[in-house]
Scaffold this motif. Structure first.
Motif, mmCIF file in Angstrom:
data_model
loop_
_atom_site.group_PDB
_atom_site.id
_atom_site.type_symbol
_atom_site.label_atom_id
_atom_site.label_comp_id
_atom_site.label_asym_id
_atom_site.label_seq_id
_atom_site.Cartn_x
_atom_site.Cartn_y
_atom_site.Cartn_z
ATOM 1 N N PRO A 40 -50.433 -22.279 51.322
ATOM 2 C CA PRO A 40 -50.549 -22.230 49.866
ATOM 3 C C PRO A 40 -51.927 -21.705 49.467
ATOM 4 O O PRO A 40 -52.885 -22.459 49.301
ATOM 5 N N LYS A 41 -52.023 -20.383 49.373
ATOM 6 C CA LYS A 41 -53.289 -19.774 48.983
ATOM 7 C C LYS A 41 -53.032 -18.532 48.148
ATOM 8 O O LYS A 41 -51.948 -17.941 48.204
ATOM 9 N N ASN A 42 -54.035 -18.137 47.411
ATOM 10 C CA ASN A 42 -53.970 -16.944 46.584
ATOM 11 C C ASN A 42 -54.119 -15.737 47.499
ATOM 12 O O ASN A 42 -55.129 -15.599 48.197
ATOM 13 N N LEU A 43 -53.123 -14.867 47.523
ATOM 14 C CA LEU A 43 -53.152 -13.715 48.423
ATOM 15 C C LEU A 43 -54.246 -12.725 48.058
ATOM 16 O O LEU A 43 -54.751 -12.016 48.927
ATOM 17 N N GLN A 44 -54.623 -12.652 46.788
ATOM 18 C CA GLN A 44 -55.638 -11.698 46.368
ATOM 19 C C GLN A 44 -57.060 -12.188 46.629
ATOM 20 O O GLN A 44 -57.923 -11.415 47.016
ATOM 21 N N THR A 45 -57.308 -13.488 46.428
ATOM 22 C CA THR A 45 -58.677 -14.010 46.560
ATOM 23 C C THR A 45 -58.899 -14.782 47.856
ATOM 24 O O THR A 45 -60.043 -14.998 48.258
ATOM 25 N N GLY A 46 -57.824 -15.249 48.468
ATOM 26 C CA GLY A 46 -57.947 -16.067 49.669
ATOM 27 C C GLY A 46 -58.179 -17.535 49.379
ATOM 28 O O GLY A 46 -58.269 -18.347 50.297
ATOM 29 N N GLU A 47 -58.284 -17.910 48.095
ATOM 30 C CA GLU A 47 -58.500 -19.309 47.749
ATOM 31 C C GLU A 47 -57.317 -20.154 48.212
ATOM 32 O O GLU A 47 -56.165 -19.820 47.961
ATOM 33 N N THR A 48 -57.616 -21.251 48.903
ATOM 34 C CA THR A 48 -56.590 -22.164 49.397
ATOM 35 C C THR A 48 -56.428 -23.310 48.414
ATOM 36 O O THR A 48 -57.402 -23.834 47.897
ATOM 37 N N TYR A 49 -55.161 -23.705 48.171
ATOM 38 C CA TYR A 49 -54.859 -24.714 47.163
ATOM 39 C C TYR A 49 -54.521 -26.068 47.785
ATOM 40 O O TYR A 49 -53.502 -26.677 47.457
ATOM 41 N N SER A 50 -55.378 -26.571 48.632
ATOM 42 C CA SER A 50 -55.115 -27.848 49.296
ATOM 43 C C SER A 50 -55.172 -29.026 48.330
ATOM 44 O O SER A 50 -54.618 -30.083 48.620
ATOM 45 N N GLN A 51 -55.805 -28.858 47.194
ATOM 46 C CA GLN A 51 -55.946 -29.953 46.227
ATOM 47 C C GLN A 51 -54.717 -30.128 45.336
ATOM 48 O O GLN A 51 -54.580 -31.140 44.663
ATOM 49 N N LEU A 52 -53.812 -29.162 45.338
ATOM 50 C CA LEU A 52 -52.627 -29.241 44.475
ATOM 51 C C LEU A 52 -51.590 -30.213 45.036
ATOM 52 O O LEU A 52 -51.528 -30.431 46.245
ATOM 53 N N PRO A 53 -50.735 -30.765 44.163
ATOM 54 C CA PRO A 53 -49.636 -31.604 44.646
ATOM 55 C C PRO A 53 -48.691 -30.779 45.532
ATOM 56 O O PRO A 53 -48.636 -29.556 45.425
ATOM 57 N N ILE A 54 -47.936 -31.443 46.356
ATOM 58 C CA ILE A 54 -47.056 -30.764 47.319
ATOM 59 C C ILE A 54 -46.088 -29.810 46.633
ATOM 60 O O ILE A 54 -45.805 -28.734 47.149
ATOM 61 N N GLU A 55 -45.571 -30.173 45.459
ATOM 62 C CA GLU A 55 -44.636 -29.283 44.769
ATOM 63 C C GLU A 55 -45.292 -27.942 44.440
ATOM 64 O O GLU A 55 -44.675 -26.887 44.608
ATOM 65 N N GLU A 56 -46.528 -27.985 43.971
ATOM 66 C CA GLU A 56 -47.241 -26.743 43.634
ATOM 67 C C GLU A 56 -47.594 -25.961 44.892
ATOM 68 O O GLU A 56 -47.513 -24.729 44.908
ATOM 69 N N GLN A 57 -47.987 -26.659 45.947
ATOM 70 C CA GLN A 57 -48.274 -25.969 47.209
ATOM 71 C C GLN A 57 -47.015 -25.261 47.710
ATOM 72 O O GLN A 57 -47.071 -24.115 48.156
ATOM 73 N N VAL A 103 -54.108 -28.202 54.038
ATOM 74 C CA VAL A 103 -52.946 -28.010 53.166
ATOM 75 C C VAL A 103 -51.823 -28.921 53.642
ATOM 76 O O VAL A 103 -51.871 -29.466 54.747
ATOM 77 N N LEU A 104 -50.797 -29.063 52.817
ATOM 78 C CA LEU A 104 -49.698 -29.966 53.134
ATOM 79 C C LEU A 104 -48.452 -29.261 53.648
ATOM 80 O O LEU A 104 -47.522 -29.923 54.094
ATOM 81 N N ILE A 105 -48.426 -27.913 53.567
ATOM 82 C CA ILE A 105 -47.226 -27.172 53.938
ATOM 83 C C ILE A 105 -47.603 -25.808 54.499
ATOM 84 O O ILE A 105 -48.591 -25.200 54.081
ATOM 85 N N GLU A 106 -46.805 -25.344 55.455
ATOM 86 C CA GLU A 106 -46.867 -23.979 55.973
ATOM 87 C C GLU A 106 -45.427 -23.560 56.238
ATOM 88 O O GLU A 106 -44.613 -24.389 56.654
ATOM 89 N N LEU A 107 -45.119 -22.291 55.994
ATOM 90 C CA LEU A 107 -43.761 -21.806 56.170
ATOM 91 C C LEU A 107 -43.782 -20.462 56.864
ATOM 92 O O LEU A 107 -44.622 -19.628 56.563
ATOM 93 N N GLU A 108 -42.866 -20.278 57.822
ATOM 94 C CA GLU A 108 -42.652 -18.961 58.416
ATOM 95 C C GLU A 108 -41.189 -18.618 58.265
ATOM 96 O O GLU A 108 -40.353 -19.502 58.050
ATOM 97 N N ALA A 109 -40.870 -17.321 58.335
ATOM 98 C CA ALA A 109 -39.503 -16.911 58.050
ATOM 99 C C ALA A 109 -39.109 -15.682 58.855
ATOM 100 O O ALA A 109 -39.958 -14.923 59.311
ATOM 101 N N ILE A 110 -37.802 -15.516 58.983
ATOM 102 C CA ILE A 110 -37.203 -14.298 59.537
ATOM 103 C C ILE A 110 -36.181 -13.818 58.511
ATOM 104 O O ILE A 110 -35.364 -14.613 58.025
ATOM 105 N N ALA A 111 -36.274 -12.537 58.170
ATOM 106 C CA ALA A 111 -35.349 -11.940 57.195
ATOM 107 C C ALA A 111 -34.904 -10.597 57.720
ATOM 108 O O ALA A 111 -35.373 -10.143 58.775
ATOM 109 N N TYR A 112 -33.997 -9.963 57.011
ATOM 110 C CA TYR A 112 -33.618 -8.586 57.336
ATOM 111 C C TYR A 112 -33.972 -7.704 56.156
ATOM 112 O O TYR A 112 -34.185 -8.179 55.038
ATOM 113 N N GLN A 113 -34.043 -6.401 56.410
ATOM 114 C CA GLN A 113 -34.400 -5.466 55.341
ATOM 115 C C GLN A 113 -33.209 -5.095 54.490
ATOM 116 O O GLN A 113 -32.095 -5.142 54.880
#
Length: 125
Positions: free
Chosen positions: A33-50, A115-125
């Motif tokens: 849960p971080k801002n892709l443009q600035t790199g800021e990590t949102y560890s302080q946010l509630p889990i729903e927001e993360q 942070v409280l969550i991390e996610l990885e994924a597999i998709a198709y194009q």
């Protein structure tokens, strides 16, 4: 095989790509849960927001790879406390709607940057 870079996003701090495309499959690296443009990590946010930030970042990475959330085949979700799972699941279900990718939930004692969550994924194009 080619790396996927998200437009206007900071490059990864480590030796990895946000995603890699191979034979029409998109392999998405762990998303925090971080801002892709600035790199800021949102560890302080509630889990729903993360969780929302992680899923928004997933959508941006998939878009850059020529894919979308409706093409996700599998996710792995790491949570720092399994008691948070129902709250994460509600956000996850709202994001994916009727689409139900295969999924694994992995409780872990601690994640990078507290942070409280991390996610990885597999998709198709």
């Amino acid at each position: 095989m080619h790396d996927v870079q998200v437009p206007n996003a900071m490059p990864p701090a480590g030796h990895y790509a946000p995603a890699v495309v191979h034979n029409g499959l998109v392999f998405v690296s762990g998303i925090l849960p971080k801002n892709l443009q600035t790199g800021e990590t949102y560890s302080q946010l509630p889990i729903e927001e993360q969780a929302r930030v992680v899923l928004q970042n997933l959508a941006a990475i998939l878009d850059a790879a020529g894919s979308s959330k409706d093409k996700v085949l599998k996710t792995t979700v790491y949570v720092a406390d399994i008691d948070l799972w129902q709250r994460v699941n509600a956000v996850y279900a709202s994001f994916f709607g009727a689409h139900k990718p295969a999924r694994s939930i992995v409780p872990v004692p601690k994640l990078h940057f507290d942070v409280l969550i991390e996610l990885e994924a597999i998709a198709y194009q």
